[in-house]
Design a protein around this motif. Structure first.
Motif, PDB file in Angstrom:
ATOM      1  N   ALA A   1      33.943  16.069  61.270  1.00 16.43           N
ATOM      2  CA  ALA A   1      34.702  16.867  60.312  1.00 16.43           C
ATOM      3  C   ALA A   1      33.832  17.280  59.134  1.00 16.43           C
ATOM      4  O   ALA A   1      32.746  16.724  58.905  1.00 16.43           O
ATOM      5  N   TYR A   2      34.377  18.243  58.377  1.00 17.43           N
ATOM      6  CA  TYR A   2      33.683  18.785  57.205  1.00 17.43           C
ATOM      7  C   TYR A   2      34.715  19.148  56.146  1.00 17.43           C
ATOM      8  O   TYR A   2      35.822  19.604  56.466  1.00 17.43           O
ATOM      9  N   TYR A   3      34.349  18.929  54.885  1.00 18.71           N
ATOM     10  CA  TYR A   3      35.199  19.363  53.774  1.00 18.71           C
ATOM     11  C   TYR A   3      34.324  19.673  52.564  1.00 18.71           C
ATOM     12  O   TYR A   3      33.386  18.939  52.252  1.00 18.71           O
ATOM     13  N   ASN A   4      34.639  20.780  51.887  1.00 24.96           N
ATOM     14  CA  ASN A   4      33.933  21.171  50.664  1.00 24.96           C
ATOM     15  C   ASN A   4      34.739  20.738  49.439  1.00 24.96           C
ATOM     16  O   ASN A   4      35.864  21.188  49.249  1.00 24.96           O
ATOM     17  N   SER A   5      34.167  19.852  48.639  1.00 23.72           N
ATOM     18  CA  SER A   5      34.856  19.392  47.431  1.00 23.72           C
ATOM     19  C   SER A   5      34.398  20.187  46.216  1.00 23.72           C
ATOM     20  O   SER A   5      33.388  20.889  46.246  1.00 23.72           O
ATOM     21  N   GLY A   6      35.131  20.053  45.151  1.00 20.08           N
ATOM     22  CA  GLY A   6      34.748  20.697  43.902  1.00 20.08           C
ATOM     23  C   GLY A   6      35.965  21.086  43.095  1.00 20.08           C
ATOM     24  O   GLY A   6      37.045  21.329  43.642  1.00 20.08           O
ATOM     25  N   LEU A   7      35.791  21.156  41.798  1.00 16.66           N
ATOM     26  CA  LEU A   7      36.877  21.504  40.896  1.00 16.66           C
ATOM     27  C   LEU A   7      36.899  23.017  40.746  1.00 16.66           C
ATOM     28  O   LEU A   7      36.470  23.577  39.732  1.00 16.66           O
ATOM     29  N   ASN A   8      37.404  23.695  41.782  1.00 12.84           N
ATOM     30  CA  ASN A   8      37.405  25.152  41.813  1.00 12.84           C
ATOM     31  C   ASN A   8      38.559  25.697  40.982  1.00 12.84           C
ATOM     32  O   ASN A   8      39.721  25.639  41.387  1.00 12.84           O
ATOM     33  N   MET A   9      38.243  26.243  39.822  1.00 14.26           N
ATOM     34  CA  MET A   9      39.302  26.728  38.935  1.00 14.26           C
ATOM     35  C   MET A   9      39.820  28.081  39.432  1.00 14.26           C
ATOM     36  O   MET A   9      39.103  28.846  40.067  1.00 14.26           O
ATOM     37  N   ARG A  10      41.073  28.335  39.107  1.00 14.76           N
ATOM     38  CA  ARG A  10      41.663  29.645  39.393  1.00 14.76           C
ATOM     39  C   ARG A  10      41.367  30.572  38.216  1.00 14.76           C
ATOM     40  O   ARG A  10      41.759  30.302  37.087  1.00 14.76           O
ATOM     41  N   ARG A  11      40.653  31.636  38.500  1.00 17.24           N
ATOM     42  CA  ARG A  11      40.318  32.605  37.457  1.00 17.24           C
ATOM     43  C   ARG A  11      41.433  33.633  37.294  1.00 17.24           C
ATOM     44  O   ARG A  11      42.230  33.860  38.204  1.00 17.24           O
ATOM     45  N   ALA A  12      41.444  34.262  36.150  1.00 16.17           N
ATOM     46  CA  ALA A  12      42.385  35.352  35.917  1.00 16.17           C
ATOM     47  C   ALA A  12      42.069  36.514  36.850  1.00 16.17           C
ATOM     48  O   ALA A  12      40.915  36.717  37.251  1.00 16.17           O
ATOM     49  N   ASP A  13      43.067  37.273  37.235  1.00 15.90           N
ATOM     50  CA  ASP A  13      42.875  38.415  38.120  1.00 15.90           C
ATOM     51  C   ASP A  13      41.874  39.388  37.506  1.00 15.90           C
ATOM     52  O   ASP A  13      41.954  39.716  36.313  1.00 15.90           O
ATOM     53  N   GLY A  14      40.939  39.830  38.318  1.00 15.61           N
ATOM     54  CA  GLY A  14      40.003  40.851  37.879  1.00 15.61           C
ATOM     55  C   GLY A  14      38.729  40.335  37.257  1.00 15.61           C
ATOM     56  O   GLY A  14      37.809  41.114  36.994  1.00 15.61           O
ATOM     57  N   VAL A  15      38.620  39.039  37.007  1.00 12.82           N
ATOM     58  CA  VAL A  15      37.418  38.490  36.396  1.00 12.82           C
ATOM     59  C   VAL A  15      36.295  38.405  37.428  1.00 12.82           C
ATOM     60  O   VAL A  15      36.494  37.891  38.530  1.00 12.82           O
ATOM     61  N   ASP A  16      35.122  38.919  37.053  1.00 13.59           N
ATOM     62  CA  ASP A  16      33.954  38.833  37.917  1.00 13.59           C
ATOM     63  C   ASP A  16      33.200  37.558  37.565  1.00 13.59           C
ATOM     64  O   ASP A  16      32.612  37.451  36.487  1.00 13.59           O
ATOM     65  N   PRO A  17      33.179  36.561  38.460  1.00 14.53           N
ATOM     66  CA  PRO A  17      32.558  35.270  38.126  1.00 14.53           C
ATOM     67  C   PRO A  17      31.039  35.328  38.023  1.00 14.53           C
ATOM     68  O   PRO A  17      30.429  34.357  37.549  1.00 14.53           O
ATOM     69  N   SER A  18      30.421  36.417  38.440  1.00 15.19           N
ATOM     70  CA  SER A  18      28.965  36.511  38.392  1.00 15.19           C
ATOM     71  C   SER A  18      28.444  37.067  37.079  1.00 15.19           C
ATOM     72  O   SER A  18      27.225  37.136  36.887  1.00 15.19           O
ATOM     73  N   LEU A  19      29.347  37.470  36.189  1.00 17.30           N
ATOM     74  CA  LEU A  19      28.926  38.102  34.941  1.00 17.30           C
ATOM     75  C   LEU A  19      29.713  37.532  33.770  1.00 17.30           C
ATOM     76  O   LEU A  19      30.802  36.977  33.957  1.00 17.30           O
ATOM     77  N   PRO A  20      29.188  37.660  32.551  1.00 18.78           N
ATOM     78  CA  PRO A  20      29.937  37.167  31.387  1.00 18.78           C
ATOM     79  C   PRO A  20      31.257  37.911  31.230  1.00 18.78           C
ATOM     80  O   PRO A  20      31.377  39.086  31.584  1.00 18.78           O
ATOM     81  N   VAL A  21      32.252  37.197  30.662  1.00 20.64           N
ATOM     82  CA  VAL A  21      33.580  37.782  30.493  1.00 20.64           C
ATOM     83  C   VAL A  21      34.026  37.566  29.045  1.00 20.64           C
ATOM     84  O   VAL A  21      33.594  36.616  28.377  1.00 20.64           O
ATOM     85  N   LYS A  22      34.862  38.433  28.557  1.00 24.87           N
ATOM     86  CA  LYS A  22      35.350  38.331  27.189  1.00 24.87           C
ATOM     87  C   LYS A  22      36.169  37.049  27.000  1.00 24.87           C
ATOM     88  O   LYS A  22      36.983  36.684  27.852  1.00 24.87           O
ATOM     89  N   ALA A  23      35.970  36.394  25.863  1.00 23.72           N
ATOM     90  CA  ALA A  23      36.717  35.179  25.544  1.00 23.72           C
ATOM     91  C   ALA A  23      38.059  35.562  24.929  1.00 23.72           C
ATOM     92  O   ALA A  23      38.277  35.441  23.730  1.00 23.72           O
ATOM     93  N   GLU A  24      38.923  36.028  25.796  1.00 20.51           N
ATOM     94  CA  GLU A  24      40.275  36.416  25.386  1.00 20.51           C
ATOM     95  C   GLU A  24      41.270  35.749  26.323  1.00 20.51           C
ATOM     96  O   GLU A  24      40.951  35.439  27.476  1.00 20.51           O
ATOM     97  N   GLN A  25      42.479  35.558  25.853  1.00 20.35           N
ATOM     98  CA  GLN A  25      43.478  34.813  26.614  1.00 20.35           C
ATOM     99  C   GLN A  25      43.730  35.432  27.986  1.00 20.35           C
ATOM    100  O   GLN A  25      43.971  34.726  28.965  1.00 20.35           O
ATOM    101  N   ALA A  26      43.633  36.741  28.074  1.00 22.19           N
ATOM    102  CA  ALA A  26      43.891  37.426  29.341  1.00 22.19           C
ATOM    103  C   ALA A  26      42.869  37.070  30.422  1.00 22.19           C
ATOM    104  O   ALA A  26      43.148  37.244  31.614  1.00 22.19           O
ATOM    105  N   TYR A  27      41.682  36.589  30.007  1.00 18.95           N
ATOM    106  CA  TYR A  27      40.617  36.328  30.969  1.00 18.95           C
ATOM    107  C   TYR A  27      40.281  34.841  31.088  1.00 18.95           C
ATOM    108  O   TYR A  27      39.300  34.465  31.732  1.00 18.95           O
ATOM    109  N   GLU A  28      41.092  34.010  30.498  1.00 20.95           N
ATOM    110  CA  GLU A  28      40.883  32.564  30.624  1.00 20.95           C
ATOM    111  C   GLU A  28      41.253  32.088  32.029  1.00 20.95           C
ATOM    112  O   GLU A  28      42.001  32.754  32.759  1.00 20.95           O
ATOM    113  N   TRP A  29      40.742  30.896  32.380  1.00 23.71           N
ATOM    114  CA  TRP A  29      41.197  30.267  33.608  1.00 23.71           C
ATOM    115  C   TRP A  29      42.711  30.076  33.526  1.00 23.71           C
ATOM    116  O   TRP A  29      43.271  29.842  32.443  1.00 23.71           O
ATOM    117  N   ARG A  30      43.347  30.144  34.646  1.00 23.88           N
ATOM    118  CA  ARG A  30      44.800  29.981  34.662  1.00 23.88           C
ATOM    119  C   ARG A  30      45.181  28.565  34.201  1.00 23.88           C
ATOM    120  O   ARG A  30      44.565  27.577  34.625  1.00 23.88           O
TER     121      ARG A  30
END
Length: 942
Positions: free
Chosen positions: A617-646
């Motif tokens: 068997a195999y399993y990938n662990s990690g604390l994978n956060m849910r990002r706000a819709d539309g956020v590109d995780p490869s680039l910096p994002v504005k520190a505004e409530q609309a773009y925070e982790w859920r």
């Protein structure tokens, strides 16, 4: 209070006296080895003698001052400090004729217990636990009649084997390495790199303990009770060792204990020290993501050269988030979407060109903290008998780039029982944690109420086996490094409403102007015998916001911002203790499903592999956060409530996380391979360059062939691993395309023709970097290897720089190093690190050349670069760079270092156990394989 003698010559004289008198620091502890040697009763073991493991250089990691002096003067070593190094090294030559009955020539039998005729010593640190060590390896087998006693014994044995190392790393975790081990430049750099990532206060450490108590239920309470008993065991051994003058000699060499009077102390360990140690482990191997600022800079460079739309396409093709040609661990076609580029990105905060500056970390430098002229060094005077010990830590006790360099934790090969000779799954797997002396990991067996396991644990957090085997199952991990770190552009402000500067220490949060938290650490040091650099001091400073730690300053749209790094596991490194507790519990892990359930409680970014007699068997662990819709995780994002982790809660750094079903996982796939490659379809890679050529291909090609043939044995799977371990990835998977281009026309130049012929012969023979015979220290096809090493960086530049231009080419090299050959300085221990070919431009070269040759390329680069996309011009560029490479003598390709003469190819590649304590070890030949490794096939199941 830490003791420093201040009279170093007195320490030196005492040390010399120890060398002469011999026995002062070698007396056995009062309660050690007093019980009669009897067999360690083995727990029920279903492996049937088919489980093996190895961890170089050896189980013994503590050395008295007399041991260290003898090692430096006479080359001797304490028992079991190096006895696993030879067998580990020999596999590189011995694997072609390996059979199952020869496996334990190169590995240890990892069966539970110790037969009576194999008992070397028995220690009873208290009535409810016994530590039995075997004659062959000296590994501690800890057997408790109570759970508390078992954990006490684990701590006691850990201190017996790794007390100095544990002390060293708790000071790394607290950002206090220089004040503990000296002000060498390497020590300064290491503690600075770590403090940037985890500048914790004592309250932060305690908060992690409180969080486990508040959220972990009964298992959380039990875990902390186990940890406290473990700490008690460490302290019990440390006290006995100090009283008996049998403690690690490094405490004398670094001025913590007086060799004559025994004044000074080994500071007792606390529960919060274990949190500090867990933070180090998490930073080293359980992290993923980050680098968004550097990615933004290369994107801006691409847009500057090609325009907004075309430049973005070019950048994305190099980013290779979800390359269709990448080798996968889960290959059944099921997708696990995570961290990919959104269709319509929102909130992206690219910096203004030229505005980015790194955040200053170090202030108030004094003495040796101030950069000195090359060669400037203050030496401590000491008797001639200490020549071998003067300044042994002048270059630091740990590598400077331990945290700053990317690293892989590898590897795993697992085959389903359907395709094995015995009808049971077969696994060859283990972590690659670098080569240290003593090793960061330690072997142990734990048997007690609710605990039954043998394997490896990180020194200082070994209350459970972290990678190893249970009664009828085994498990291991590789680093997955999925993206759990984001960069936010935090708007700066002034509390009086005036315009802020880029250096402002106030920021906007939900409309309010808040002060940043300033986290500081002040360190000072003095010369010692072992570290004779001059006295010095400095202060480290990091600013923390609710959106994470400040890493850069910039402007975005003309407004000043602080770029911050927010990691999901920040302030939660210790939470994983519950998952490890479950893996050690034979009442919890009974099959593949329960194994996956245990792994779900580990928040480090790891790939977990499992094998018992029935399932793989195999399993990938990690604390994978849910990002706000539309956020590109490869680039910096504005520190505004609309773009925070859920559901983001900055008070505890928690958020909504993806459920276990959305993590890549599988049961009973025909086979699994992992070498830090892409995990599954649609599961985006965290970094650049995870494309058509990856070192995972070296495993996948070999295991696929074995499975197709059927009847796989433990030896056959080990041979596949070992062959991949001595193979040059460039030679096997990129050289064929290079040769196609070169041979597209006849080669007229005799020197070039000879160089090409040598490369062809090497490639036909397997593209290996392997000795002609054991101990020859000479490679077969040595000249072809030299040519490839010299050619690769030249050919990459010749292929890509003319088309990309200097600025974009350099920016992309910042995102992904061009090469990671064995002789390069990279990996967990810098040069001589073993681990190779994880990061490089091999996929870019492969895809570009196939496009130029007119072959089918899925997920191609946005443009053709070699020769402007024209085959003849590409050939000319490659031939020109090859001619330059072929003319380079070995002395230039392998320029030499403190360990190797210039031109010594084998030595340049060789693995050196990086000295963390006082003992040195012999070099071994290069092999790209796990540090700790298991070979397992369970014959039965409960």
């Amino acid at each position: 209070m830490r003791f420093r003698t201040g009279k170093l010559t007195r320490v030196a004289v005492a040390a010399a006296a120890v060398l002469v008198l011999g026995a002062t620091f070698a007396a056995p502890l009062p309660q050690e080895a007093q019980a009669a040697p009897t067999a360690a009763q083995a727990a029920t073991d279903y492996c049937g003698g088919q489980c093996s493991d190895i961890l170089p250089p050896g189980a013994t990691g503590n050395a008295t001052l007399a041991d260290i002096l003898a090692n430096r003067v006479f080359g001797t070593r304490p028992a079991h400090s190096a006895d696993q190094l030879g067998p580990y090294n020999d596999l590189a030559q011995g694997y072609p004729t390996l059979t199952d009955d020869k496996l334990n020539t190169f590995f240890n039998d990892s069966s539970f217990g110790v037969p009576a005729d194999q008992v070397e010593s028995v220690t009873k640190p208290r009535d409810d636990v016994t530590i039995t060590r075997d004659k062959k390896t000296g590994v501690p087998h800890i057997q408790g009649t109570t759970r508390e006693g078992t954990e006490f014994g684990a701590g006691f044995a850990a201190a017996q084997d790794r007390l100095w190392l544990m002390d060293l790393f708790r000071h790394v975790g607290r950002g206090e390495l220089t004040s503990f081990a000296g002000g060498a430049a390497s020590n300064q750099g290491l503690e600075q790199d770590f403090f940037r990532q985890a500048p914790y206060t004592e309250a932060d450490y305690q908060a992690q303990i409180d969080y486990i108590l508040a959220t972990g239920g009964e298992r959380g309470k039990q875990a902390l009770a186990d940890a406290q008993a473990y700490v008690d065991g460490i302290n019990a051994y440390a006290k006995k060792a100090k009283d008996a003058r049998n403690f690690p000699g490094e405490y004398v060499l670094t001025g913590h204990i007086d060799a004559i009077t025994n004044a000074g102390e080994i500071q007792p360990f606390k529960l919060t020290d274990l949190i500090a140690l867990a933070s180090v482990v998490g930073a080293l191997f359980g992290n993923g993501g980050g680098g968004e600022v550097e990615g933004a800079l290369s994107l801006l460079a691409a847009q500057q050269k090609y325009g907004l739309e075309e430049g973005t396409k070019v950048w994305e093709s190099f980013r290779q988030r979800n390359d269709p040609e990448a080798v996968l661990t889960v290959r059944d076609g099921k997708g696990f979407p995570y961290a990919d580029k959104p269709a319509s990105p929102k909130g992206t905060a690219l910096p203004d060109r030229g505005s980015v500056s790194s955040e200053q970390l170090v202030y108030d430098r004094e003495g040796s903290a101030t950069p000195a002229k090359a060669g400037a060094r203050t030496r401590v005077k000491a008797p001639a008998k200490l020549d071998k010990l003067r300044g042994i830590y002048d270059d630091g006790v740990l590598p400077r780039d331990l945290f700053s360099r990317k690293k892989g934790m590898s590897n795993a090969l697992v085959v389903s029982g359907k395709y094995t000779a015995g009808g049971h799954p077969v696994a060859v797997f283990g972590p690659q944690t670098g080569y240290f002396a003593p090793q960061l990991l330690m072997l142990q067996e734990l048997q007690g109420p609710g605990i039954s396991a043998r394997g490896a644990s990180f020194a200082g957090v070994g209350m459970y086996v972290q990678l190893g085997r249970g009664q009828d199952y085994a498990w291991s991990a590789t680093t997955s490094a999925q993206d759990v770190t984001d960069t936010y552009a935090v708007e700066l402000c002034s509390p009086d409403g005036s315009a802020p500067s880029k250096d402002a220490t106030y920021y906007r949060y939900h409309g309010d102007c808040l002060p940043m938290d300033k986290l500081e650490r002040r360190n000072a040091w003095k010369p010692t015998v072992a570290d004779s650099t001059a006295a010095g001091s400095y202060r480290m400073q990091v600013y923390r916001t609710k959106y994470g730690l400040v890493t850069h300053r910039a402007t975005v749209g003309g407004k000043p911002v602080a770029y911050t790094s927010l990691r999901a596991t920040y302030r939660h490194e210790a939470d994983s203790i519950i998952g490890f507790q479950m893996l050690n519990d034979p009442g919890y892990v009974t099959d593949a499903k329960s194994f996956q359930s245990a792994a779900q409680h580990i928040n480090y970014t790891f790939n977990w592999f499992y094998a018992d007699s029935r399932q793989a068997a195999y399993y990938n662990s990690g604390l994978n956060m849910r990002r706000a819709d539309g956020v590109d995780p490869s680039l910096p994002v504005k520190a505004e409530q609309a773009y925070e982790w859920r559901d983001f809660d900055p008070a505890h750094n928690t958020a909504a996380y993806t459920p276990p079903a959305e993590h890549p996982q599988s049961i009973d796939q025909d086979y699994y391979i992992s070498w830090n490659n892409k995990l599954a379809k649609d599961y985006s890679a965290a970094g650049f360059g995870n494309g058509s050529v990856h070192r995972g291909n070296l495993l996948d090609d070999r295991v696929r062939a074995l499975v197709k043939k059927g009847g796989v044995t433990r030896a056959a799977l080990t041979r596949a691993m070992a062959e991949a371990a001595v193979t040059d990835l460039r030679g096997e998977d990129v050289l064929p395309e290079l040769l196609k281009v070169l041979r597209s026309k006849p080669i007229d130049d005799p020197a070039l023709a000879t160089a090409v012929q040598r490369l062809e012969s090497w490639q036909a023979a397997g593209s290996q970097r392997r000795e002609t015979s054991g101990g020859s220290k000479t490679y077969g096809h040595a000249d072809a290897v030299r040519i490839m090493d010299a050619w690769w960086p030249l050919l990459v530049e010749a292929e890509f720089k003319p088309g990309l231009g200097g600025e974009l080419y350099d920016a992309l090299r910042t995102n992904l190093s061009v090469d990671e050959a064995p002789s390069a300085g990279h990996g967990p221990t810098g040069s001589h690190a073993g681990s190779s070919f994880q990061y490089g431009w091999w996929s870019y070269v492969d895809k570009d050349l196939r496009a130029v040759l007119g072959e089918d390329v899925k997920g191609p680069l946005a443009k053709r670069y070699c020769g402007g996309g024209e085959l003849s011009a590409c050939r000319d560029a490659l031939l020109s760079s090859l001619k330059q490479a072929a003319a380079k003598p070995a002395t230039e390709v392998y320029p030499g270092d403190d360990n190797c003469a210039a031109g010594d190819q084998w030595c340049a590649d060789s693995i050196i156990q990086r000295t963390v304590g006082g003992l040195t070890h012999d070099k071994i030949s290069w092999q790209n394989r796990p540090t700790f490794q298991q070979v397992v096939e369970f014959a039965r199941h409960r």
